[in-house]
Each structure stands twice: as structure tokens, then as C-alpha cells.
Design a protein around this motif. Structure first.
Motif, PDB file in Angstrom:
ATOM      1  N   MET A   8      -3.798  47.414  58.853  1.00 58.61           N
ATOM      2  CA  MET A   8      -4.377  47.646  57.525  1.00 58.61           C
ATOM      3  C   MET A   8      -5.829  48.098  57.580  1.00 58.61           C
ATOM      4  O   MET A   8      -6.536  48.014  56.587  1.00 58.61           O
ATOM      5  CB  MET A   8      -4.241  46.371  56.678  1.00 58.61           C
ATOM      6  CG  MET A   8      -2.809  46.072  56.300  1.00 58.61           C
ATOM      7  SD  MET A   8      -2.616  44.541  55.381  1.00 58.61           S
ATOM      8  CE  MET A   8      -3.709  44.804  54.019  1.00 58.61           C
ATOM      9  N   PRO A  45      -8.962  50.619  57.335  1.00 61.81           N
ATOM     10  CA  PRO A  45      -9.107  51.649  56.310  1.00 61.81           C
ATOM     11  C   PRO A  45      -8.350  52.942  56.614  1.00 61.81           C
ATOM     12  O   PRO A  45      -7.837  53.585  55.707  1.00 61.81           O
ATOM     13  CB  PRO A  45     -10.611  51.885  56.257  1.00 61.81           C
ATOM     14  CG  PRO A  45     -11.199  50.595  56.716  1.00 61.81           C
ATOM     15  CD  PRO A  45     -10.234  50.041  57.724  1.00 61.81           C
ATOM     16  N   GLU A  46      -8.265  53.303  57.873  1.00 65.17           N
ATOM     17  CA  GLU A  46      -7.576  54.557  58.202  1.00 65.17           C
ATOM     18  C   GLU A  46      -6.053  54.417  58.128  1.00 65.17           C
ATOM     19  O   GLU A  46      -5.336  55.397  58.146  1.00 65.17           O
ATOM     20  CB  GLU A  46      -7.993  55.063  59.593  1.00 65.17           C
ATOM     21  CG  GLU A  46      -7.573  54.192  60.746  1.00 65.17           C
ATOM     22  CD  GLU A  46      -8.538  53.045  61.068  1.00 65.17           C
ATOM     23  OE1 GLU A  46      -8.313  52.375  62.075  1.00 65.17           O
ATOM     24  OE2 GLU A  46      -9.508  52.826  60.309  1.00 65.17           O
ATOM     25  N   ASN A  47      -5.554  53.183  58.043  1.00 62.44           N
ATOM     26  CA  ASN A  47      -4.121  52.935  57.961  1.00 62.44           C
ATOM     27  C   ASN A  47      -3.749  52.483  56.557  1.00 62.44           C
ATOM     28  O   ASN A  47      -4.385  51.605  55.991  1.00 62.44           O
ATOM     29  CB  ASN A  47      -3.694  51.854  58.961  1.00 62.44           C
ATOM     30  CG  ASN A  47      -3.942  52.268  60.391  1.00 62.44           C
ATOM     31  OD1 ASN A  47      -3.820  53.428  60.723  1.00 62.44           O
ATOM     32  ND2 ASN A  47      -4.304  51.322  61.222  1.00 62.44           N
ATOM     33  N   ARG A  48      -2.710  53.054  56.034  1.00 56.60           N
ATOM     34  CA  ARG A  48      -2.244  52.675  54.702  1.00 56.60           C
ATOM     35  C   ARG A  48      -1.313  51.475  54.792  1.00 56.60           C
ATOM     36  O   ARG A  48      -0.613  51.301  55.777  1.00 56.60           O
ATOM     37  CB  ARG A  48      -1.487  53.840  54.083  1.00 56.60           C
ATOM     38  CG  ARG A  48      -2.366  55.039  53.813  1.00 56.60           C
ATOM     39  CD  ARG A  48      -1.613  56.186  53.184  1.00 56.60           C
ATOM     40  NE  ARG A  48      -0.731  55.729  52.126  1.00 56.60           N
ATOM     41  CZ  ARG A  48       0.487  56.210  51.936  1.00 56.60           C
ATOM     42  NH1 ARG A  48       0.965  57.139  52.713  1.00 56.60           N
ATOM     43  NH2 ARG A  48       1.239  55.752  50.958  1.00 56.60           N
ATOM     44  N   VAL A  49      -1.299  50.686  53.743  1.00 57.21           N
ATOM     45  CA  VAL A  49      -0.324  49.602  53.631  1.00 57.21           C
ATOM     46  C   VAL A  49       1.030  50.256  53.375  1.00 57.21           C
ATOM     47  O   VAL A  49       1.142  51.179  52.572  1.00 57.21           O
ATOM     48  CB  VAL A  49      -0.693  48.651  52.473  1.00 57.21           C
ATOM     49  CG1 VAL A  49       0.416  47.641  52.235  1.00 57.21           C
ATOM     50  CG2 VAL A  49      -2.002  47.958  52.745  1.00 57.21           C
ATOM     51  N   THR A  50       2.045  49.782  54.056  1.00 54.77           N
ATOM     52  CA  THR A  50       3.379  50.360  53.904  1.00 54.77           C
ATOM     53  C   THR A  50       4.290  49.409  53.135  1.00 54.77           C
ATOM     54  O   THR A  50       3.997  48.210  52.983  1.00 54.77           O
ATOM     55  CB  THR A  50       4.006  50.631  55.278  1.00 54.77           C
ATOM     56  OG1 THR A  50       4.239  49.376  55.929  1.00 54.77           O
ATOM     57  CG2 THR A  50       3.117  51.528  56.129  1.00 54.77           C
ATOM     58  N   ARG A  93      -5.159  44.095  49.273  1.00 55.55           N
ATOM     59  CA  ARG A  93      -4.629  45.388  49.753  1.00 55.55           C
ATOM     60  C   ARG A  93      -3.122  45.478  49.538  1.00 55.55           C
ATOM     61  O   ARG A  93      -2.611  46.517  49.115  1.00 55.55           O
ATOM     62  CB  ARG A  93      -4.976  45.600  51.222  1.00 55.55           C
ATOM     63  CG  ARG A  93      -6.482  45.729  51.387  1.00 55.55           C
ATOM     64  CD  ARG A  93      -7.017  46.630  52.422  1.00 55.55           C
ATOM     65  NE  ARG A  93      -6.305  47.846  52.705  1.00 55.55           N
ATOM     66  CZ  ARG A  93      -6.202  48.361  53.907  1.00 55.55           C
ATOM     67  NH1 ARG A  93      -6.774  47.770  54.933  1.00 55.55           N
ATOM     68  NH2 ARG A  93      -5.556  49.478  54.108  1.00 55.55           N
ATOM     69  N   SER A 149      -2.463  45.830  45.801  1.00 56.80           N
ATOM     70  CA  SER A 149      -2.796  47.183  45.364  1.00 56.80           C
ATOM     71  C   SER A 149      -1.617  48.123  45.632  1.00 56.80           C
ATOM     72  O   SER A 149      -1.261  48.952  44.793  1.00 56.80           O
ATOM     73  CB  SER A 149      -4.047  47.665  46.093  1.00 56.80           C
ATOM     74  OG  SER A 149      -4.353  48.976  45.714  1.00 56.80           O
ATOM     75  N   HIS A 150      -0.997  47.961  46.788  1.00 60.46           N
ATOM     76  CA  HIS A 150       0.177  48.777  47.100  1.00 60.46           C
ATOM     77  C   HIS A 150       1.317  48.444  46.134  1.00 60.46           C
ATOM     78  O   HIS A 150       1.979  49.355  45.607  1.00 60.46           O
ATOM     79  CB  HIS A 150       0.620  48.540  48.548  1.00 60.46           C
ATOM     80  CG  HIS A 150       1.861  49.303  48.899  1.00 60.46           C
ATOM     81  ND1 HIS A 150       1.845  50.605  49.334  1.00 60.46           N
ATOM     82  CD2 HIS A 150       3.169  48.938  48.855  1.00 60.46           C
ATOM     83  CE1 HIS A 150       3.086  51.011  49.541  1.00 60.46           C
ATOM     84  NE2 HIS A 150       3.905  50.014  49.272  1.00 60.46           N
ATOM     85  N   THR A 185       1.125  50.125  42.789  1.00 61.32           N
ATOM     86  CA  THR A 185       1.279  51.580  42.737  1.00 61.32           C
ATOM     87  C   THR A 185       2.602  52.076  43.302  1.00 61.32           C
ATOM     88  O   THR A 185       2.891  53.270  43.213  1.00 61.32           O
ATOM     89  CB  THR A 185       0.128  52.277  43.497  1.00 61.32           C
ATOM     90  OG1 THR A 185       0.139  51.852  44.860  1.00 61.32           O
ATOM     91  CG2 THR A 185      -1.212  51.942  42.857  1.00 61.32           C
ATOM     92  N   CYS A 186       3.394  51.198  43.865  1.00 58.12           N
ATOM     93  CA  CYS A 186       4.666  51.594  44.492  1.00 58.12           C
ATOM     94  C   CYS A 186       5.835  51.040  43.677  1.00 58.12           C
ATOM     95  O   CYS A 186       6.014  49.815  43.597  1.00 58.12           O
ATOM     96  CB  CYS A 186       4.721  51.060  45.923  1.00 58.12           C
ATOM     97  SG  CYS A 186       6.315  51.354  46.736  1.00 58.12           S
TER      98      CYS A 186
END
Length: 106
Positions: free
Chosen positions: A19, A21-26, A49, A52-53, A56-57
Motif C-alpha cells: 500500500m 503511495p506508488e501502489n494502489r489498494v486492490t 486507505r 477509500s477504495h 470508490t469501488c
């Protein structure tokens, strides 16, 4: 009901590594840690985090809503009185079989 197992230090470390910053939560991250997320058993930054995913998912939002719905049904069902002894006995046997098969305690 569901396991309220907290994240181990190793699990938390791997999750935090993924997780950055350069990696997105999946969706897999959310699904793997849904119970801890809903039980507020994770560090605040990790929880935020993941939430937040979820916000939006559509898939993860539905997954979380379904789990909350199941928990509410279970809560209502259990509020009517003690569980029948036959059910308690079957649950205890299932727990014992799981613990024996995995070596993990519930």
C-alpha cells in the motif's frame, strides 16, 4: 460467526508494503482484510486507505455491504435468546475440527 482474528505483524507488514503511495489498494487487499476493516482492527492509515477504495469501488462496496447485512441478520437472530444446544454442539465440533486440521486456535 466470523473470525475476529487480528492482523499478524507479518500480514500487516506485507499489506503496508503493497500500500505504499506508488501502489494502489486492490480489491484483493479489501477482500483479504474485510473482517479486520469492518471490526476496526487495523491501524488508522491502513483502514482509511482500504475504506477509500471501498467508497470508490462498486464491487468492494457491495462486498462490504453484504458482510454488514449478514452481521446484522446474525445479530438479530442471536438476540432472540440462547442458541439451541444442538447448534452450540455442532459449532463446537466444527471449531474443534478446524483447530485440529489447521493447528490454529479460534
Amino acid at each position: 460467526m466470523l473470525s475476529d482474528k487480528e492482523l499478524s505483524d507479518d500480514d500487516l507488514g506485507r499489506l503496508l508494503d503493497r500500500m505504499q503511495p506508488e501502489n494502489r489498494v486492490t480489491c484483493a487487499d479489501v477482500a483479504s482484510h474485510l473482517f479486520e476493516l469492518l471490526d476496526h482492527e487495523m491501524p488508522g492509515d491502513v483502514e482509511e486507505r482500504l475504506l477509500s477504495h471501498v467508497r470508490t469501488c462498486p464491487y468492494c462496496s457491495e462486498l462490504a455491504d453484504a458482510e454488514v447485512h449478514v452481521r446484522n441478520i446474525m445479530k438479530r437472530a442471536c438476540a432472540s435468546g440462547p442458541a439451541p444446544e444442538g447448534l452450540v454442539s455442532r459449532v463446537r465440533k466444527e471449531f474443534a475440527a478446524f483447530e485440529e486440521a489447521t493447528g490454529e486456535r479460534l
